[in-house]
Structure formats: C-alpha cells, structure tokens
Motif scaffolding. Sequence first.
Motif, PDB file in Angstrom:
ATOM      1  N   GLN A   1     -13.367   1.400 -12.668  1.00 21.63           N
ATOM      2  CA  GLN A   1     -14.574   0.668 -12.981  1.00 21.63           C
ATOM      3  C   GLN A   1     -15.755   1.621 -13.075  1.00 21.63           C
ATOM      4  O   GLN A   1     -15.797   2.651 -12.401  1.00 21.63           O
ATOM      5  CB  GLN A   1     -14.863  -0.390 -11.903  1.00 21.63           C
ATOM      6  N   VAL A   2     -16.699   1.270 -13.914  1.00 20.12           N
ATOM      7  CA  VAL A   2     -17.936   2.042 -14.060  1.00 20.12           C
ATOM      8  C   VAL A   2     -19.115   1.087 -13.873  1.00 20.12           C
ATOM      9  O   VAL A   2     -19.110  -0.024 -14.390  1.00 20.12           O
ATOM     10  CB  VAL A   2     -18.022   2.704 -15.441  1.00 20.12           C
ATOM     11  N   GLN A   3     -20.099   1.531 -13.120  1.00 18.45           N
ATOM     12  CA  GLN A   3     -21.319   0.752 -12.934  1.00 18.45           C
ATOM     13  C   GLN A   3     -22.516   1.564 -13.417  1.00 18.45           C
ATOM     14  O   GLN A   3     -22.585   2.769 -13.200  1.00 18.45           O
ATOM     15  CB  GLN A   3     -21.538   0.382 -11.462  1.00 18.45           C
ATOM     16  N   VAL A   4     -23.417   0.865 -14.074  1.00 14.94           N
ATOM     17  CA  VAL A   4     -24.663   1.483 -14.534  1.00 14.94           C
ATOM     18  C   VAL A   4     -25.795   0.611 -13.999  1.00 14.94           C
ATOM     19  O   VAL A   4     -25.874  -0.570 -14.350  1.00 14.94           O
ATOM     20  CB  VAL A   4     -24.716   1.575 -16.062  1.00 14.94           C
ATOM     21  N   VAL A   5     -26.638   1.177 -13.178  1.00 13.62           N
ATOM     22  CA  VAL A   5     -27.647   0.390 -12.468  1.00 13.62           C
ATOM     23  C   VAL A   5     -29.027   0.992 -12.672  1.00 13.62           C
ATOM     24  O   VAL A   5     -29.247   2.176 -12.369  1.00 13.62           O
ATOM     25  CB  VAL A   5     -27.337   0.312 -10.967  1.00 13.62           C
ATOM     26  N   GLU A   6     -29.952   0.166 -13.191  1.00 13.99           N
ATOM     27  CA  GLU A   6     -31.331   0.609 -13.381  1.00 13.99           C
ATOM     28  C   GLU A   6     -32.200   0.210 -12.192  1.00 13.99           C
ATOM     29  O   GLU A   6     -31.885  -0.738 -11.475  1.00 13.99           O
ATOM     30  CB  GLU A   6     -31.962  -0.013 -14.631  1.00 13.99           C
ATOM     31  N   SER A   7     -33.299   0.907 -12.049  1.00 11.16           N
ATOM     32  CA  SER A   7     -34.310   0.548 -11.055  1.00 11.16           C
ATOM     33  C   SER A   7     -35.652   1.095 -11.520  1.00 11.16           C
ATOM     34  O   SER A   7     -35.712   1.957 -12.404  1.00 11.16           O
ATOM     35  CB  SER A   7     -33.953   1.106  -9.673  1.00 11.16           C
ATOM     36  N   GLY A   8     -36.717   0.556 -10.926  1.00  9.98           N
ATOM     37  CA  GLY A   8     -38.038   1.113 -11.179  1.00  9.98           C
ATOM     38  C   GLY A   8     -38.961   0.276 -12.027  1.00  9.98           C
ATOM     39  O   GLY A   8     -40.114   0.665 -12.251  1.00  9.98           O
ATOM     40  N   GLY A   9     -38.504  -0.851 -12.512  1.00 16.71           N
ATOM     41  CA  GLY A   9     -39.387  -1.692 -13.307  1.00 16.71           C
ATOM     42  C   GLY A   9     -40.440  -2.357 -12.435  1.00 16.71           C
ATOM     43  O   GLY A   9     -40.435  -2.230 -11.217  1.00 16.71           O
ATOM     44  N   GLY A  10     -41.354  -3.065 -13.092  1.00 14.62           N
ATOM     45  CA  GLY A  10     -42.386  -3.759 -12.344  1.00 14.62           C
ATOM     46  C   GLY A  10     -43.569  -4.122 -13.203  1.00 14.62           C
ATOM     47  O   GLY A  10     -43.503  -4.065 -14.434  1.00 14.62           O
ATOM     48  N   LEU A  11     -44.642  -4.496 -12.535  1.00 13.89           N
ATOM     49  CA  LEU A  11     -45.883  -4.892 -13.192  1.00 13.89           C
ATOM     50  C   LEU A  11     -46.913  -3.783 -13.023  1.00 13.89           C
ATOM     51  O   LEU A  11     -47.116  -3.285 -11.903  1.00 13.89           O
ATOM     52  CB  LEU A  11     -46.408  -6.187 -12.567  1.00 13.89           C
ATOM     53  N   VAL A  12     -47.550  -3.401 -14.124  1.00 12.09           N
ATOM     54  CA  VAL A  12     -48.537  -2.330 -14.086  1.00 12.09           C
ATOM     55  C   VAL A  12     -49.657  -2.667 -15.063  1.00 12.09           C
ATOM     56  O   VAL A  12     -49.425  -3.359 -16.060  1.00 12.09           O
ATOM     57  CB  VAL A  12     -47.876  -0.970 -14.419  1.00 12.09           C
ATOM     58  N   GLN A  13     -50.833  -2.179 -14.779  1.00 11.48           N
ATOM     59  CA  GLN A  13     -51.952  -2.382 -15.697  1.00 11.48           C
ATOM     60  C   GLN A  13     -51.864  -1.413 -16.871  1.00 11.48           C
ATOM     61  O   GLN A  13     -51.274  -0.330 -16.747  1.00 11.48           O
ATOM     62  CB  GLN A  13     -53.274  -2.188 -14.964  1.00 11.48           C
ATOM     63  N   ALA A  14     -52.470  -1.790 -17.977  1.00  7.58           N
ATOM     64  CA  ALA A  14     -52.519  -0.904 -19.135  1.00  7.58           C
ATOM     65  C   ALA A  14     -53.123   0.439 -18.732  1.00  7.58           C
ATOM     66  O   ALA A  14     -54.102   0.485 -17.981  1.00  7.58           O
ATOM     67  CB  ALA A  14     -53.331  -1.541 -20.245  1.00  7.58           C
ATOM     68  N   GLY A  15     -52.504   1.502 -19.226  1.00  6.30           N
ATOM     69  CA  GLY A  15     -52.928   2.844 -18.870  1.00  6.30           C
ATOM     70  C   GLY A  15     -52.186   3.426 -17.681  1.00  6.30           C
ATOM     71  O   GLY A  15     -52.300   4.626 -17.410  1.00  6.30           O
ATOM     72  N   GLY A  16     -51.449   2.597 -17.003  1.00  5.35           N
ATOM     73  CA  GLY A  16     -50.708   3.040 -15.828  1.00  5.35           C
ATOM     74  C   GLY A  16     -49.377   3.679 -16.173  1.00  5.35           C
ATOM     75  O   GLY A  16     -49.044   3.881 -17.351  1.00  5.35           O
ATOM     76  N   SER A  17     -48.625   3.989 -15.122  1.00  5.48           N
ATOM     77  CA  SER A  17     -47.349   4.685 -15.281  1.00  5.48           C
ATOM     78  C   SER A  17     -46.260   4.003 -14.474  1.00  5.48           C
ATOM     79  O   SER A  17     -46.525   3.367 -13.448  1.00  5.48           O
ATOM     80  CB  SER A  17     -47.471   6.142 -14.807  1.00  5.48           C
ATOM     81  N   LEU A  18     -45.049   4.140 -14.958  1.00  5.03           N
ATOM     82  CA  LEU A  18     -43.850   3.710 -14.243  1.00  5.03           C
ATOM     83  C   LEU A  18     -42.751   4.722 -14.522  1.00  5.03           C
ATOM     84  O   LEU A  18     -42.744   5.364 -15.575  1.00  5.03           O
ATOM     85  CB  LEU A  18     -43.381   2.328 -14.694  1.00  5.03           C
ATOM     86  N   ARG A  19     -41.830   4.825 -13.567  1.00  5.61           N
ATOM     87  CA  ARG A  19     -40.668   5.678 -13.761  1.00  5.61           C
ATOM     88  C   ARG A  19     -39.416   4.849 -13.563  1.00  5.61           C
ATOM     89  O   ARG A  19     -39.197   4.297 -12.478  1.00  5.61           O
ATOM     90  CB  ARG A  19     -40.673   6.850 -12.791  1.00  5.61           C
ATOM     91  N   LEU A  20     -38.593   4.774 -14.604  1.00  5.71           N
ATOM     92  CA  LEU A  20     -37.323   4.073 -14.515  1.00  5.71           C
ATOM     93  C   LEU A  20     -36.214   5.064 -14.191  1.00  5.71           C
ATOM     94  O   LEU A  20     -36.231   6.207 -14.652  1.00  5.71           O
ATOM     95  CB  LEU A  20     -37.010   3.364 -15.825  1.00  5.71           C
ATOM     96  N   SER A  21     -35.266   4.603 -13.401  1.00  8.98           N
ATOM     97  CA  SER A  21     -34.089   5.402 -13.072  1.00  8.98           C
ATOM     98  C   SER A  21     -32.850   4.608 -13.430  1.00  8.98           C
ATOM     99  O   SER A  21     -32.848   3.376 -13.391  1.00  8.98           O
ATOM    100  CB  SER A  21     -34.060   5.731 -11.575  1.00  8.98           C
ATOM    101  N   CYS A  22     -31.794   5.334 -13.755  1.00  7.93           N
ATOM    102  CA  CYS A  22     -30.515   4.694 -14.075  1.00  7.93           C
ATOM    103  C   CYS A  22     -29.402   5.602 -13.592  1.00  7.93           C
ATOM    104  O   CYS A  22     -29.322   6.763 -13.996  1.00  7.93           O
ATOM    105  CB  CYS A  22     -30.405   4.474 -15.572  1.00  7.93           C
ATOM    106  N   ALA A  23     -28.551   5.057 -12.728  1.00  3.51           N
ATOM    107  CA  ALA A  23     -27.454   5.828 -12.167  1.00  3.51           C
ATOM    108  C   ALA A  23     -26.118   5.231 -12.582  1.00  3.51           C
ATOM    109  O   ALA A  23     -25.911   4.016 -12.462  1.00  3.51           O
ATOM    110  CB  ALA A  23     -27.567   5.853 -10.647  1.00  3.51           C
ATOM    111  N   ALA A  24     -25.238   6.080 -13.056  1.00  2.41           N
ATOM    112  CA  ALA A  24     -23.878   5.675 -13.395  1.00  2.41           C
ATOM    113  C   ALA A  24     -22.956   6.111 -12.261  1.00  2.41           C
ATOM    114  O   ALA A  24     -23.104   7.205 -11.716  1.00  2.41           O
ATOM    115  CB  ALA A  24     -23.443   6.312 -14.698  1.00  2.41           C
ATOM    116  N   SER A  25     -22.020   5.246 -11.919  1.00  2.00           N
ATOM    117  CA  SER A  25     -21.093   5.566 -10.826  1.00  2.00           C
ATOM    118  C   SER A  25     -19.734   4.946 -11.106  1.00  2.00           C
ATOM    119  O   SER A  25     -19.588   4.110 -11.990  1.00  2.00           O
ATOM    120  CB  SER A  25     -21.651   5.062  -9.495  1.00  2.00           C
ATOM    121  N   GLY A  26     -18.767   5.376 -10.312  1.00  2.00           N
ATOM    122  CA  GLY A  26     -17.420   4.838 -10.464  1.00  2.00           C
ATOM    123  C   GLY A  26     -16.485   5.880 -11.033  1.00  2.00           C
ATOM    124  O   GLY A  26     -16.618   7.068 -10.788  1.00  2.00           O
ATOM    125  N   SER A  27     -15.537   5.401 -11.812  1.00  5.76           N
ATOM    126  CA  SER A  27     -14.503   6.262 -12.375  1.00  5.76           C
ATOM    127  C   SER A  27     -15.040   6.950 -13.638  1.00  5.76           C
ATOM    128  O   SER A  27     -14.907   6.443 -14.745  1.00  5.76           O
ATOM    129  CB  SER A  27     -13.258   5.431 -12.713  1.00  5.76           C
TER     130      SER A  27
END
Length: 121
Positions: free
Chosen positions: A1-27
């Motif tokens: 099995q393979v899993q792909v999981v994102e994190s880091g989303g959210g609510l931000v004001q215009a002009g702001g920043s966010l960092r998304l992460s995505c990790a793959a795991s498993g076989s």
Amino acid sequence: QVQVVESGGGLVQAGGSLRLSCAASGSIFSINAMGWYRQAPGKQRELVARISSRGTTSYVDSVKGRFTISRDNANNTVYLQMNSLKPEDTAVYYCIASIKRSLTWPENDYWGQGTQVTVSS
C-alpha cells in the motif's frame, strides 16, 4: 500500500503565506515526479507546480514568482511554499506522486486527499 498525505492548508489573508507539505509512505521503491494540483469551486483541476526526481521545476504562469516547489527525497516529501497569496489562489490543493512500488512494478500516480487553502481579501 502507498499513502500520500498533505498538510498545511488553512485560512490566510491576501498577501500572506502558507507552506503545504506532502509525504508519501508505504511500499515505495522509487518516486519520479511529484507535484501539486488545485481545484477551485466550479473549475477544473489544474497543475500548479511540478518537480522531477532531479529537481527540475515548472509552474503554471499564475503562480510564477510567488510559489516555490521543493522536495526532500530522503523523506519522500514535497513542499509548496506559497507567498503573496491572492483570493484567486483559494482552492483545494492536491499532491500527486508518481511511484514505483518495486523494480518490476509499473509507475502509477498516487493522489493525496486534498487540503483546503482559503485566501481572504
């Protein structure tokens, strides 16, 4: 099995920043390209950024100069640094990874479940 999981989303004001992460795991034997798509309400899913196994990157024109994709091959992780966010960046962001599960296994694309990014004006 393979899993792909994102994190880091959210609510931000215009002009702001966010960092998304995505990790793959498993076989996992190897990972080729990794990338980020997004889908806004009522719109088709679009490719935002892509990075090859060697680090070659490409971006949709609307995010060039604002978003940066990077990856950590040792940890099977891809990141999307999003700066100077605009309300039109609001969407569900999906991670995709092209993965071989063994030397003889065909390469397949695996998607994450998506993470919501909302940019308020």
